[in-house]
Design a protein around this motif. Structure first.
Motif, mmCIF file in Angstrom:
data_model
loop_
_atom_site.group_PDB
_atom_site.id
_atom_site.type_symbol
_atom_site.label_atom_id
_atom_site.label_comp_id
_atom_site.label_asym_id
_atom_site.label_seq_id
_atom_site.Cartn_x
_atom_site.Cartn_y
_atom_site.Cartn_z
ATOM 1 N N PRO A 120 32.126 15.647 -125.929
ATOM 2 C CA PRO A 120 32.783 16.381 -127.018
ATOM 3 C C PRO A 120 32.392 17.853 -126.976
ATOM 4 N N LEU A 121 33.295 18.709 -127.428
ATOM 5 C CA LEU A 121 33.058 20.145 -127.445
ATOM 6 C C LEU A 121 33.145 20.668 -128.873
ATOM 7 N N GLU A 122 32.504 21.794 -129.108
ATOM 8 C CA GLU A 122 32.556 22.445 -130.413
ATOM 9 C C GLU A 122 33.785 23.342 -130.477
ATOM 10 N N ALA A 123 34.719 22.991 -131.337
ATOM 11 C CA ALA A 123 35.989 23.717 -131.398
ATOM 12 C C ALA A 123 35.794 25.187 -131.722
ATOM 13 N N GLY A 124 34.797 25.518 -132.536
ATOM 14 C CA GLY A 124 34.581 26.901 -132.926
ATOM 15 C C GLY A 124 34.158 27.802 -131.794
ATOM 16 N N ARG A 125 33.809 27.231 -130.668
ATOM 17 C CA ARG A 125 33.365 28.014 -129.520
ATOM 18 C C ARG A 125 34.520 28.698 -128.791
ATOM 19 N N PHE A 126 35.752 28.218 -129.028
ATOM 20 C CA PHE A 126 36.892 28.676 -128.235
ATOM 21 C C PHE A 126 37.964 29.293 -129.140
ATOM 22 N N PRO A 127 38.688 30.307 -128.647
ATOM 23 C CA PRO A 127 39.647 31.051 -129.481
ATOM 24 C C PRO A 127 40.988 30.329 -129.613
ATOM 25 N N PHE A 128 40.969 29.155 -130.223
ATOM 26 C CA PHE A 128 42.183 28.347 -130.263
ATOM 27 C C PHE A 128 43.292 28.965 -131.098
ATOM 28 N N ASP A 129 42.945 29.893 -131.993
ATOM 29 C CA ASP A 129 44.000 30.538 -132.778
ATOM 30 C C ASP A 129 44.894 31.418 -131.908
#
Length: 427
Positions: free
Chosen positions: A120-129
């Motif tokens: 699993p990965l931490e979503a906040g780490r990546f600029p998904f917006d």
């Protein structure tokens, strides 16, 4: 170009220029059921399908020069997505820790996550917006993020603009329009009407799923329950089977994968073709008989624009990664804005960053970008299942029988429902 054997099944070879990213922190989760192992930072391996262009390795040297203690080694597997998957799963099942980062087909995320092979990965780490919203759905399983979209893909309808213009016609927006034009206009010019990827392999799963989705149906629901026995699925399979029966889909198309179908269109033998964006470059090339005489639009559906299946590749961190923090940083680097621009300009691959699809300079260079953006925004992932390979094999076999006129669409849908239920029980 030779991206296609991977691209058509969604597994896209990473072709990037690595510039301008500063690492910051870890993106690997600490879920005890699937946490990556390792001591944080250090050398890594990146496993991908074969680098057919030969320049991914040299480009990774950019990362290595700026991260001398976190160098990445490229591990090239076969250029066939099926063979790549076979090698990956064999190693992962055995507990082999050779691969830290996996560049994998978007359809494999659920299977690999359910098996405990990716962390699993931490979503906040990546600029998904900054990403095209639909691509994120390919990276999740059971409500958790297990990968980061790296390259996306969506099917488009290629058409002979010169033929339609002479007839005073516009590109079809519905199946009825496509069928009428394929049935009436194509024979006047000695052309086949319509083709996709109809050989029984992953490409047929994609084409069939698009037909079912476009008609408003599903194959599995979000919880993995079998939902394919529906009027919508019968309508979608009926569209494909009727095309072969009535001749506006050439029987030869039942042997087509991506490259065969692209070549048929590029050689001037088809009026319409469903294919991925990579086909645009080949059809525009100096050896193409249709260069300057074709266009590309979103796929049609029963009553208007249809629904494409999302292709592309996701980057994931192995649960046996030696240095998961470095692996996470490399994934953030590969999905950063400067690198994603190079994914398009150097690799001619569809990036996941939404702003690139509205850049006037890029649109001038890649005229299909607006149509591709529309296709991606209305696209959906393939059915999510921990046993996706078995799901896909069932879809391929049943749909090919229906298109070959061995079963009518109603019988085929009922058979597919039974076979998928058996897969679910085995799971």
């Amino acid at each position: 170009m030779r991206w296609i054997r991977a691209a058509g099944r969604g597994l896209l070879i990473a072709a990037v220029v690595l510039t301008g990213y500063v690492s910051a922190g870890t993106g690997v989760g600490t879920d005890p059921a699937g946490a990556a192992q390792g001591d944080g930072r250090g050398p890594m391996t990146l496993a991908t399908a074969g680098d057919l262009t030969g320049y991914l390795g040299p480009l990774l040297e950019g990362w290595n020069r700026s991260h001398p203690d976190e160098k990445v080694t490229l591990v090239e597997l076969p250029d066939s997505a099926d063979e790549t998957r076979a090698q990956l799963t064999t190693g992962l099942r055995s507990g082999d820790g050779r691969y830290d980062i996996l560049n994998m087909d978007v359809a494999w995320t659920s299977e690999f996550a359910a098996a405990g092979w990716i962390a699993p990965l931490e979503a906040g780490r990546f600029p998904f917006d900054s990403f095209l919203p639909p691509v994120l759905d390919t990276a999740t399983y059971d409500g958790k993020l297990y990968a980061v979209p790296y390259v996306t893909n969506a099917g488009m309808l290629y058409y002979r603009k010169d033929v339609l213009d002479r007839a005073g016609e516009t590109p079809p927006r519905t199946w009825a329009e496509l069928e009428r034009q394929a049935r009436t206009l194509a024979p006047r010019h000695g052309l086949g009407g319509y083709a996709g990827q109809f050989l029984p392999y992953e490409g047929l799963t994609v084409n069939a799923t698009e037909a079912v989705y476009s008609a408003g149906g599903t194959i599995l629901d979000d919880d993995g329950r079998v939902t394919v026995d529906s009027p919508a699925a019968r309508t979608g399979l009926g569209f494909l089977a009727r095309g072969v029966r009535d001749g506006w889909i050439p029987r030869e198309a039942l042997t087509y994968k991506e490259e065969e179908s692209r070549q048929a269109f590029q050689d001037g033998r088809l009026l319409f073709l469903r294919n991925w964006p990579y086909a645009y470059a080949g059809a525009s090339g100096k050896d193409s008989r249709v260069a300057g005489r074709f266009g590309a639009v979103p796929l049609p559906g029963p009553d208007g624009p249809g629904t494409s299946v999302l292709g592309g590749s996701n980057l994931a961190v192995s649960t046996r990664a030696r240095h998961p923090e470095s692996a996470s940083d490399l994934i953030a680097y590969l999905t950063s804005a400067p690198v994603q621009r190079k994914v398009l300009t150097e690799g001619a691959l569809p990036p996941v960053r939404s702003e690139l699809y509205q850049d006037p300079g890029l649109i001038q260079r890649f005229p299909y970008l607006p149509a591709l953006r529309a296709s991606v925004l209305s696209a959906a992932p393939r059915p999510k299942s921990a046993r996706y390979e078995q799901v896909s094999l069932a879809v391929q076999a049943v749909v090919h029988d229906a298109m070959a006129q061995h079963q009518n669409p109603g019988e085929a849908v009922r058979r597919l429902s039974r076979e998928l239920a058996a897969v679910a029980r085995r799971g």
